[in-house]
Enzyme design. Structure first.
Site, short mmCIF file in Angstrom:
data_model
loop_
_atom_site.label_atom_id
_atom_site.label_comp_id
_atom_site.label_asym_id
_atom_site.label_seq_id
_atom_site.Cartn_x
_atom_site.Cartn_y
_atom_site.Cartn_z
N THR A 42 0.82 -1.21 0.00
CA THR A 42 0.00 0.00 0.00
C THR A 42 0.85 1.26 0.00
O THR A 42 0.64 2.17 -0.80
CB THR A 42 -0.93 0.01 1.23
OG1 THR A 42 -1.78 -1.13 1.15
CG2 THR A 42 -1.77 1.26 1.27
N CYS A 43 1.83 1.34 0.89
CA CYS A 43 2.61 2.57 1.04
C CYS A 43 3.25 3.00 -0.27
O CYS A 43 3.12 4.14 -0.69
CB CYS A 43 3.68 2.39 2.11
SG CYS A 43 4.84 3.75 2.18
N CYS A 48 1.14 6.12 0.75
CA CYS A 48 1.99 7.25 1.17
C CYS A 48 2.81 7.87 0.05
O CYS A 48 2.84 9.10 -0.10
CB CYS A 48 2.98 6.79 2.24
SG CYS A 48 2.35 5.59 3.40
N LYS A 51 0.77 9.37 -2.91
CA LYS A 51 0.01 10.47 -2.28
C LYS A 51 0.90 11.68 -2.05
O LYS A 51 0.55 12.80 -2.37
CB LYS A 51 -0.59 9.95 -0.97
CG LYS A 51 -1.41 10.92 -0.15
CD LYS A 51 -0.66 11.85 0.76
CE LYS A 51 0.30 11.22 1.72
NZ LYS A 51 -0.26 10.56 2.87
N ALA A 115 -0.84 -16.37 -1.71
CA ALA A 115 -0.51 -17.52 -0.86
C ALA A 115 -1.59 -17.71 0.18
O ALA A 115 -2.12 -16.74 0.72
CB ALA A 115 0.83 -17.28 -0.17
N TYR A 178 -7.62 10.85 7.72
CA TYR A 178 -6.38 11.22 7.01
C TYR A 178 -6.62 11.26 5.49
O TYR A 178 -6.28 12.23 4.83
CB TYR A 178 -5.32 10.13 7.19
CG TYR A 178 -4.58 10.02 8.49
CD1 TYR A 178 -3.27 10.49 8.59
CD2 TYR A 178 -5.14 9.38 9.58
CE1 TYR A 178 -2.54 10.32 9.75
CE2 TYR A 178 -4.40 9.21 10.76
CZ TYR A 178 -3.11 9.69 10.84
OH TYR A 178 -2.38 9.52 11.98
N GLU A 182 -6.66 14.54 3.15
CA GLU A 182 -5.50 14.74 2.27
C GLU A 182 -5.94 14.84 0.81
O GLU A 182 -5.48 15.74 0.07
CB GLU A 182 -4.50 13.59 2.45
CG GLU A 182 -3.79 13.64 3.78
CD GLU A 182 -2.79 12.51 4.01
OE1 GLU A 182 -1.98 12.63 4.93
OE2 GLU A 182 -2.83 11.50 3.27
N ARG A 205 -10.99 13.49 13.49
CA ARG A 205 -11.28 13.02 14.85
C ARG A 205 -10.06 12.29 15.41
O ARG A 205 -9.40 11.54 14.70
CB ARG A 205 -12.49 12.08 14.81
CG ARG A 205 -12.91 11.57 16.18
CD ARG A 205 -14.28 10.93 16.12
NE ARG A 205 -14.29 9.71 15.32
CZ ARG A 205 -13.93 8.51 15.78
NH1 ARG A 205 -13.48 8.38 17.01
NH2 ARG A 205 -13.99 7.45 14.99
N ASP A 303 -0.79 -3.42 9.09
CA ASP A 303 -2.21 -3.05 9.14
C ASP A 303 -3.14 -4.23 9.38
O ASP A 303 -4.24 -4.05 9.89
CB ASP A 303 -2.63 -2.36 7.83
CG ASP A 303 -2.07 -0.95 7.70
OD1 ASP A 303 -1.26 -0.55 8.56
OD2 ASP A 303 -2.43 -0.26 6.73
N ALA A 341 1.88 12.65 10.69
CA ALA A 341 1.56 13.89 9.99
C ALA A 341 0.40 13.64 9.04
O ALA A 341 0.32 12.57 8.43
CB ALA A 341 2.77 14.39 9.22
N HIS A 435 16.74 31.31 14.23
CA HIS A 435 15.97 32.47 13.75
C HIS A 435 16.40 32.87 12.34
O HIS A 435 17.59 32.83 12.05
CB HIS A 435 16.21 33.64 14.72
CG HIS A 435 15.40 34.84 14.39
ND1 HIS A 435 14.04 34.89 14.63
CD2 HIS A 435 15.75 36.02 13.84
CE1 HIS A 435 13.59 36.08 14.23
NE2 HIS A 435 14.60 36.78 13.75
N GLU A 440 10.95 28.06 15.76
CA GLU A 440 11.53 28.72 16.93
C GLU A 440 10.44 29.02 17.96
O GLU A 440 10.71 29.16 19.16
CB GLU A 440 12.30 29.98 16.55
CG GLU A 440 11.46 31.11 16.01
CD GLU A 440 12.30 32.33 15.63
OE1 GLU A 440 12.97 32.89 16.51
OE2 GLU A 440 12.29 32.71 14.44
#
Ligand code: NDP
Length: 452
Positions: A42-43, A48, A51, A115, A178, A182, A205, A303, A341, A435, A440
């Site tokens: 999937t990733c 991910c 995406k 399998a 998510y 997204e 949520r 998963d 994230a 800075h 910061e």
């Protein structure tokens, strides 16, 4: 009992590949791995990675508009979806080949086949071949779930989003998690007219309330119509598109309807039920701290076990399994303080407790700041960044950090190290600011915004 291999891994996604590689390369095990679809799971193939590339693609329109404010004489043309999609497909081909090369380099034998299990040690490949394995690892991941309702077959899922022949003019995104949030932002950034419908009171949520509100407000300001407290009753073909009839009485026609209403584990149909493996309420495989199922020779990671459904967690679980079974070092996959994230625009990065959860646990101080970051401010935009720390009154430890803004995913990774080490608010304060940066603010918030 004679075995054909030490380990048979079912599933070539993040967790399975890591486990196979470590068991073979570091544990000197004879490892076989079966994948019925594309290597990478999937990733890499439908999650991910594509995406994030779409997130990048969708951000350039705004960047080009900002560039003008910075003196560059450029103008954004229309977004060429087919051109991007072809480049995306080429990149996924490259990554899939890299995954295969990694496995081959580690000495893993790969079977491009489905399998299933015949008993606690026997794997049957779709072509009929049987192999006896000392240990079996189920790493079959999950798949998108669309609820049953009239016209639900007209909706697509995130799996199809990467293969659209053309971009829609008007899109409906259903869900508030998510994936829904997204994709709402990605499509919006690519110039699609986006409506997001969510049945609850506020999207995302489980995340900190203030951070959720901040993201939702920014998404709406960016042009996404978010309709909370609403659900779709039915979908029907109409006027060259798909009409969505919703609980708020609205009937709106869209060109594309994306359902991102959660994912289900790929645990059924492998043969596990007959062997005595236990399943949870969502159909996930129940495992112990070492990812072992109720059948001693069968383990599961990622998963399909429904612990925390994130790629880096699956990788950790796969690695811990290999260390435990083939490295001689019993290792628990650690699920504490996992940062994550959400790649909305703006991004949301979070680690640790939300304000709401922390308040239920103990007395806390909340340090929260919102401000307009200099880069977009200069370009005439009114975007605001949120930086928030939740601090224990008793121990002074930072219990949670929530960031909304550009690069929040990058920032939260670093904040997570300090929080994981048990940093106190005073440790943050002792750290001299870099800075001028957005982050910061994390070391310069002197007074609590509120206490509870
Ligand atoms: P989520 O569980 O995050 O969200 C599902 C959403 O669909 C929720 O808003 C939920 O509402 C809603 N929903 C569920 N059932 C129904 C229904 N029958 N009718 C209407 N709405 C419904 O799932 P996602 O699919 O967004 O993502 C799956 C997982 O993948 C995530 O939990 C995450 O672990 C992972 N992921 C991580 C990413 C990242 O790290 N950036 C990116 C993408 C996915 P309610 O809140 O009311 O339950």
């Amino acid at each position: 009992m004679a075995f054909d291999c030490d380990l048979f891994v079912i599933g070539g996604g993040s967790g399975g590949v890591r486990a196979a590689r470590i068991a073979a390369a570091e544990g000197s095990a004879n490892v076989h791995l079966a994948e019925e679809s594309r290597m990478g799971g999937t990733c890499v193939i439908r999650g991910c990675v594509p995406k994030k590339l779409m997130v990048f693609a969708s951000g350039y329109g705004e960047m080009i508009r900002d560039a003008h404010a910075y003196g560059w004489d450029v103008a954004a043309g229309p977004f060429d979806w087919p051109r991007f999609r072809h480049a995306l497909e080429a990149e996924l081909d490259r990554l899939e080949a890299a995954y295969r090369a990694t496995l081959a380099g580690a000495g893993v034998t790969v079977h491009d086949a489905r399998a299933t299990l015949e008993d606690a040690h026997t794997v049957r490949l779709a072509g009929g071949e049987r192999l006896r394995a000392r240990h079996i690892l189920v790493a079959t991941g999950g798949r998108p779930y669309v609820p049953e309702f009239p016209g639900s077959d007209l909706a697509i899922t995130s799996n199809e989003m990467f293969h659209l022949p053309t971009l829609p003019g008007r899109a409906l995104v259903v869900g508030g998690g998510y994936i829904a949030s997204e994709f709402a932002c990605i499509l919006n950034g690519m110039g699609v007219d986006v409506t997001q419908i969510y049945r609850g009171a506020q999207i995302l949520r489980g995340f900190d309330d203030e951070a959720r509100g901040h993201v939702a407000t920014a998404m709406q300001a960016g042009g996404i119509a978010i309709r909370c407290g609403t659900d779709v009753l039915r979908l029907e073909r109409a006027d060259g598109g798909i009409r969505a009839v919703a609980t708020d009485g609205s009937e709106t026609v869209f060109d594309l309807v994306l359902y991102a209403t959660g994912r289900k584990p790929n645990a059924a149909g492998i043969g596990l039920e007959a062997l005595g493996v236990e399943f949870g309420r969502s159909g996930q495989i129940v495992v112990d701290d070492y990812s072992q199922t109720a059948v001693p020779s069968i383990y599961a990671v990622g998963d399909v076990t429904g612990r925390i459904n994130l790629t880096p967690v699956a990788i950790r679980e796969g690695h811990a399994f290999a260390d435990t079974v083939f490295g001689g070092v019993p290792t628990r996959a650690d699920h504490e303080l996992v940062a994550s994230a959400v790649f909305t625009q703006p991004e949301l990065g979070a680690v640790g407790l939300t304000e709401e959860a922390a308040r239920d646990q103990e007395a806390i101080e909340v340090y929260s700041a919102t401000f307009r970051p200099m880069q977009s401010l200069f370009a005439g935009r009114s975007d605001r960044v949120l930086m928030k720390l939740i601090v224990s009154v008793a121990t002074r430890r930072v219990l949670g950090c929530h960031i909304v803004g550009p690069q929040a995913g990058e920032m939260i990774q670093l904040a997570a190290i300090a929080i994981r080490m048990g940093a106190t608010k005073e440790d943050f304060d002792r750290t001299v600011a870099v800075h001028p940066t957005m982050s910061e603010e994390l070391v310069t918030m002197r007074r609590p915004t509120r206490q509870s």
